[in-house]
Structures are given as C-alpha cells and as structure tokens.
Design an enzyme around this catalytic site. Sequence first.
Site, PDB file in Angstrom:
ATOM      1  N   CYS A  91       1.041  -1.176   0.083  1.00 45.94           N
ATOM      2  CA  CYS A  91      -0.077   0.060  -0.211  1.00 45.94           C
ATOM      3  C   CYS A  91       0.960   1.369   0.062  1.00 45.94           C
ATOM      4  CB  CYS A  91      -0.827  -0.124   1.328  1.00 45.94           C
ATOM      5  SG  CYS A  91      -2.039   1.469   1.083  1.00 45.94           S
ATOM      6  N   ARG A 125      -8.715  -3.092 -10.567  1.00 47.95           N
ATOM      7  CA  ARG A 125      -9.743  -2.126 -11.242  1.00 47.95           C
ATOM      8  C   ARG A 125     -10.384  -2.933 -12.284  1.00 47.95           C
ATOM      9  NH1 ARG A 125     -10.702   3.198 -11.655  1.00 47.95           N
ATOM     10  NH2 ARG A 125     -11.999   4.018 -13.659  1.00 47.95           N
TER      11      ARG A 125
END
Length: 315
Positions: free
Chosen positions: A112, A237
């Site tokens: 992250c 995505r």
Amino acid sequence: MTSGDGCHVWRKPLELFEDQERNVKICAPMVRYSKLPFRMLVRKYGCDLAFTPMILSDCFVKSVKARDSEFTTCKEDRPLVVQFAASNAQDLADAAEIIAPYADGVDLNCGCPQRWAIQEGYGACLITKPELVKDMVSQTRSRVSRSDFSVSVKIRLRENDKETVELCQRAEKAGASWITVHGRTPSQRAQPVNFDAIKLIKENVSIPVVANGDIKSLEDCRMVRERTGVNGVMAARGMLENPAMFAGYDTTPVACVKDWLELAISVGTTYQCFHNHLIYMMEKALPRSERRIFNALCSTTAVLDYLSHNYDINI
C-alpha cells in the site's frame, strides 16, 4: 465477524497453485470494494481465489466491533484470503490466529503506497525492512499450525531489482506460501508495469509468484503468464469495471449486473457500495449524458427503477 455453516467443497489456495497448468485468477484486495457480496459475484465468473479488503491487524485484534464490521463471510465464500496491514509480528500472528477458523489464509500487505499507511508503519514501507517481513511471516506461520493455511505476502517493487529479489527470498525462507508482486514501485502510479522485474523474481524463488498490475482482460492474464512465467494473476480495477473478466467477457454482461443486484440486496451492503459497483460496471455501456444521470441516483429504488425502465434489467 460472521460465518455461515454447512458443507461446501472448494480447493484450498495451495492446491490451486499445485496445478502447474492453471493460471490462478485472483480478485485483489480493494479498500471498500472486495467485500462479501462482490467476492460472491466474481466467484460466479471464473475467479479462483478472492481476497478481503486490507484490514488493520491491531484494530482487528483489540476490538470485537472492528472484527464484526470489517469481516463477514459465508460457506460459499471460499477459498478466501484475508489481507492484513501490520507493523509488527505479534499483531499479524494474533490476527491470523483469530481469523484461521473462517478463512484459508492471510496475506501481509507490503504494497500500500498511501502516505497514512506508510506513516503508521504499514504497507509499502515494509519492503525496505526485509528482516521484519521475515519475522512477521515466520511468527504467523508458527502460530497457525494448519498445513493448508497459507501465509502470503503482497509487495511493490524496490528501486533496485536485486533488493526486491532478496526481500522475496527472505519471505520464502520464513515460510511464505506465495508472493504477489505489483509491478511498480511505491512512488509510481500510471507508469507501465515492470514485467521484467516480476519475471526476475519468479526465476529466483521456488514458491509461487502472482503478478498484479494493469490486468484488465483474460487476454492480459495469458500475456502476463507467458511473459513472466508466474503461477497466477491478480486484478483490481479491471474486476471493478468487469467482474466477469475472468470468464472471458470483454465488458460486463447483463447477467452479471443482475447477479450483482440480487447478491447486494440479499447479502446486504451499503447503498454507496451498491451504487459505486454499478457505476464501474456500467461505465462503458452508458453514454456520457446517461452516466451523469445514473451516477446522481440517490437510492436503491431509484437505481432499480432506472435499470428496469432503460435497460429492461429486472430482479
């Protein structure tokens, strides 16, 4: 934290990777999006393995309320890997021990790139701390003794390929089940994925490697496997825009939209999550003027009426 009862047969993550011919198709951990109803949706369309959103391990360990709000599952939601953000070995091992009866493995987030995560000692900052990662994997592996329970790591690339390979090798020696590699450094956003770096990692470890980044079609899955030799691919995505991607659809089919409506309503989710998933799924199908109207809808009833009236999508 809830789990359904009953007998449901599935292949454990490690069994999936044992099949050398299989390119294991994985739905990525996505904040706000990889929750139970969406995991159940993608499983209907060729997804082999699904991850939860990233969960903060210290909050999960300390708070029953956090566990109940952050993690729900059911007997059909398998195989399942729970991803944790952790800054020390004890938090990760404690969280893994709690979650073990309800899942098939845990994954340590070392990728992250968000500033808040790095400031708290989570995510991508861990790729510069290979000894800490090794300790976290080792202690977690020792705490959960089940041989079929996986302990994996998801990383981003370091600037130096050699350092990335060494990080992966240390994780392997500590007992990591597999490594997922997002083919960008923490500072990179829209730059092309470095598939050569992923290939180099694959060539220098013995455990399975999963490629992540810019995978938006089944053809992309094949291309990445051929180019890197990885054992699996993980999409984020691309799955939001087309949850049926792994089944070979170029765009989200109507049947998938219907399935989402039914799952979201029957399993339960917030309106924002319900609507946002549809915004992603319908993005390519709606003209720009229609997107503005659809994106502004404010209730489940309004969404259902819109889809029924304009696209004959009914549940």
